[in-house]
Design a protein around this motif. Sequence first.
Motif, short mmCIF file in Angstrom:
data_model
loop_
_atom_site.label_atom_id
_atom_site.label_comp_id
_atom_site.label_asym_id
_atom_site.label_seq_id
_atom_site.Cartn_x
_atom_site.Cartn_y
_atom_site.Cartn_z
N TRP A 98 -8.92 35.51 -9.59
CA TRP A 98 -8.91 36.95 -9.87
C TRP A 98 -8.59 37.19 -11.35
CZ3 TRP A 98 -10.70 41.19 -7.78
CH2 TRP A 98 -10.26 42.43 -8.27
N GLY A 99 -9.15 38.24 -11.86
CA GLY A 99 -8.84 38.72 -13.20
C GLY A 99 -9.38 40.12 -13.32
N SER A 100 -9.07 40.80 -14.41
CA SER A 100 -9.54 42.17 -14.58
C SER A 100 -9.40 42.57 -16.04
CB SER A 100 -8.76 43.14 -13.70
OG SER A 100 -7.38 43.13 -14.04
N THR A 101 -10.18 43.59 -16.42
CA THR A 101 -10.11 44.12 -17.79
C THR A 101 -9.99 45.64 -17.82
OG1 THR A 101 -12.51 44.36 -18.04
CG2 THR A 101 -11.54 42.22 -18.62
N GLY A 102 -10.29 46.33 -16.69
CA GLY A 102 -10.24 47.80 -16.71
C GLY A 102 -11.23 48.39 -17.70
N ILE A 103 -12.38 47.75 -17.85
CA ILE A 103 -13.32 48.15 -18.89
C ILE A 103 -14.00 49.49 -18.61
CG2 ILE A 103 -15.38 47.02 -17.92
CD1 ILE A 103 -15.98 45.94 -20.72
N TYR A 104 -14.06 49.88 -17.32
CA TYR A 104 -14.81 51.10 -16.96
C TYR A 104 -14.04 51.91 -15.92
CZ TYR A 104 -18.56 54.13 -15.20
OH TYR A 104 -19.31 55.21 -14.82
N SER A 105 -13.98 53.19 -16.16
CA SER A 105 -13.49 54.14 -15.16
C SER A 105 -14.22 55.45 -15.40
CB SER A 105 -11.96 54.32 -15.27
OG SER A 105 -11.61 54.81 -16.55
N GLU A 106 -13.87 56.46 -14.64
CA GLU A 106 -14.48 57.78 -14.82
C GLU A 106 -13.39 58.83 -14.83
OE1 GLU A 106 -17.42 58.14 -11.75
OE2 GLU A 106 -18.71 56.56 -12.60
N ASP A 107 -13.60 59.88 -15.62
CA ASP A 107 -12.61 60.95 -15.67
C ASP A 107 -12.78 61.89 -14.47
OD1 ASP A 107 -14.72 62.73 -16.22
OD2 ASP A 107 -14.28 62.84 -18.36
N ARG A 108 -11.98 62.92 -14.41
CA ARG A 108 -12.00 63.80 -13.23
C ARG A 108 -13.31 64.54 -13.06
NH1 ARG A 108 -7.24 67.90 -14.16
NH2 ARG A 108 -6.22 65.92 -14.70
N ASP A 109 -14.10 64.59 -14.14
CA ASP A 109 -15.41 65.23 -14.05
C ASP A 109 -16.54 64.22 -13.83
OD1 ASP A 109 -14.37 67.84 -14.51
OD2 ASP A 109 -14.25 67.38 -16.66
N GLY A 110 -16.16 62.97 -13.59
CA GLY A 110 -17.15 61.95 -13.31
C GLY A 110 -17.82 61.35 -14.53
N ARG A 111 -17.27 61.60 -15.72
CA ARG A 111 -17.86 61.04 -16.94
C ARG A 111 -17.31 59.64 -17.21
NH1 ARG A 111 -16.64 66.55 -20.17
NH2 ARG A 111 -14.60 65.89 -19.40
N PRO A 112 -18.16 58.73 -17.69
CA PRO A 112 -17.71 57.36 -17.95
C PRO A 112 -16.60 57.30 -19.00
CG PRO A 112 -20.11 57.48 -17.93
CD PRO A 112 -19.61 58.89 -17.92
N VAL A 113 -15.65 56.42 -18.77
CA VAL A 113 -14.59 56.13 -19.73
C VAL A 113 -14.60 54.62 -19.96
CG1 VAL A 113 -12.11 56.18 -20.19
CG2 VAL A 113 -13.19 58.08 -18.95
N TYR A 114 -14.79 54.20 -21.21
CA TYR A 114 -14.84 52.80 -21.56
C TYR A 114 -13.53 52.40 -22.25
CZ TYR A 114 -19.82 53.77 -20.94
OH TYR A 114 -21.04 54.18 -20.45
N ASP A 115 -12.99 51.29 -21.86
CA ASP A 115 -11.75 50.78 -22.46
C ASP A 115 -11.95 49.30 -22.77
OD1 ASP A 115 -9.25 49.93 -23.19
OD2 ASP A 115 -8.19 50.99 -21.58
N TRP A 116 -12.06 48.97 -24.04
CA TRP A 116 -12.36 47.61 -24.47
C TRP A 116 -11.10 46.78 -24.72
CZ3 TRP A 116 -17.08 48.34 -23.23
CH2 TRP A 116 -17.81 49.45 -23.67
N THR A 117 -9.93 47.33 -24.51
CA THR A 117 -8.68 46.70 -24.96
C THR A 117 -8.51 45.28 -24.42
OG1 THR A 117 -7.64 48.88 -25.03
CG2 THR A 117 -6.19 46.96 -25.09
N VAL A 118 -8.58 45.12 -23.10
CA VAL A 118 -8.30 43.81 -22.50
C VAL A 118 -9.43 42.82 -22.80
CG1 VAL A 118 -7.88 42.58 -20.34
CG2 VAL A 118 -6.86 44.84 -20.72
N VAL A 119 -10.67 43.26 -22.68
CA VAL A 119 -11.77 42.33 -22.91
C VAL A 119 -11.82 41.92 -24.38
CG1 VAL A 119 -13.64 43.99 -23.34
CG2 VAL A 119 -14.14 41.83 -22.18
#
Length: 566
Positions: A98-119
Amino acid sequence: MLRLLTLSAAIVAVSGPACADPRPAADTFPVTIAVDAGDPGRPVDPVWRFFGADEANYATMKDGRSTLATLGALSPDHVYFRTHNLLTSGDGTPALKWGSTGIYSEDRDGRPVYDWTVVDRIFDTYRARGVKPYVELGFMPEALSTRPLPYQHDWRPGSGSLRTGWAYPPRDYARWEELIHQWVLHCIARYGRADVASWYFETWNEANLPQYYWGGTRDQFFRLHDAAVRGVRRALPEARVGGPDSAGAGDDFLTAFMAHAQAAGTPTDFLSFHAKGKPEVIADANGSHVRMGLNTHLKAADHEFAAIAANPAFRTKPIIIGESDPEGCAACQGPANAYRNGTMYSSYTAASFPRLLALAGRRGLDLEGILSWAFEFEDQPPFAGFRQLTSNGIDLPVMNVFKMFAKMNGQYVPAISDHQAALDTVMRDGVRGAADVGSIATLNGASLAVLVWHYHDDDQAGPTASVKLRLHRLPRPFSAGVVLTQYRIDPRHSNSFAAWKDMGSPLAPTDAQRAVLLKAGALASIETDPARLSKDGRDAELTFTLPRQGVSLLVMTPMSSPATHR
C-alpha cells in the motif's frame, strides 16, 4: 596445448583483507570455462537497471533513501524505479502492498483539486540519487473510482482482501485523462522536458488479474490505457509510453492488447509484461527444503515473447519485463520464501538474467530491461523474510549481484562452460539434477570481466565447483601483466545474513553490530591463485573454487592501463 609459463611477478591478485577462497578438501567436481576475448560481439545490455516496489512511500524514508542511493550509484541517471500507488488517495502513510499520494480530489462543487506534494517528494528522492521514474499511471483516486468504498484494502500476509476501491475504473475517463495531462505538465515544469522525456510511462498493473488489481473488464482497461496515453502525449508528444505490464499468466491478454493498440492507433513505444517463478517446499527423508521454479519463470517469459514475435507490427518494439522475480509476492512471508535472505536469491538472479536475454534473442526480440520487483521494507525486523534488496539499510547478497552486473560493460565475448545447463533443459526441467555452473563475459577496451555462477534449484548443500578458467586471445596490453580482482558472493563473503546469524540473530543490533553487518553486506573480493600467462601474453589460465549458490566476478585489466570497469 598452450605453452604456459608461471609469471607470478606479472599477475597481481587484488583481494580484500583476510578473505580466503573457501576450499573444501573433498566433494568437488571439475568445471572448465573457455573465454574468447578476441571475438567481441554485441554491446552489453544493461537490462538489470530496473527495480520496483508496491509501497511508493518507502522511497522517502530512511532505509528507502539509502537503498535508492545504492541503486543510483550503480549507473547514475540510467537506473529506473517503478512503483504502485502513485495516484492512490491518502496521506502518504505506507503499509504492506500500500501507498498513497493524495494527488487528486474534488471540491464541494465537484471541481478537480490536484496536490503534487507527496508525489513530488517521491520523485525528488529518486532524482537526487540518480534514479529515474518508470511511471506507473495508477491506481484510481477515490474521487474518481466507480466503486470507491471500501477504498484502502485490508490485505496482510496470509489474509485480507486486496481489491477494493483503488482497483476500479474511473467514473469519468475525461477527468482521468486530464489528471494525467496535468501531472505530466507539472513534471515538465519541475524536472525539465528532456528529463521527463527519458522516463517510461505505462498504465496500471496486471489488469489481467481481476481478483487482485483490476475491477473492470478488459475493454475498460484498454479505454483507461488509451486515455492515459493521450494525457501523457498531449503534455509531452515525445514521451515514451507503453504497456500493459500484464502478469505472465499464460493467457492472451498481451496479444489482445497489441491488437487493440494497433486498431486504435494508440502510441506504443515499448511493450511490458511480468514473469515469475514458483518456489515450493520439498519434504524428504532428511527434512524439508526450498526448491526454486526457474523453469516456471522462463516459461512465463517465453510465452509473452512468443506473442510479441508473432505480431509483425510489434516484434521490433523494445521490451521491458516489468516484474521479473523468483515468485509473485514481495510482501509475503513463509517457508517457500526462505530463499530470500541468502545466496539462493543471488545465484538465482545471476543464472536467470542471461537466460531471459537468450530467450528474447532466440526470437529476435529487443529485451531492453528486466525489472526486479524488490526494494526494502521500512521498520521491519532484520532479515524478516521479505523479497528485498536491503534489510534495515543493510545490503543483502542479492544486491551484490547487481553491483557485479554494473561492472560488466563494453561488448559480450564468448564464454563457454562445460557445466552450464542448456537453455531448453532448464526451460523443461529446471536445475534439479547436475548443478548449473555458467558464465558470461564482457570486454571493455582492454578490461575483461567474467561472471560465473553455481546454481541449483534445490536449496541444499552440494559439492563445490573446481573451476579452470581459460582465457584466449587477450588484448595485447595484457602481455605486460594483469591485475586480477575476484569479487565473490558465497556463504562467507558479501553476505550480511550469514554475519547476522553468526552474531546470534539479534533482533536489535547494536551500533557496533550494525557496523559489522554493513561491512559484511558490501561486495567483497577474495584471494585468487596466480594465473598462468602464455609467453606472448595472449592466453591465460587460472583456477578457483566456487561453492554451491556462489557467484564470482573476475575482472582483469592490464598492469599498464587504468581499470575501465567501475
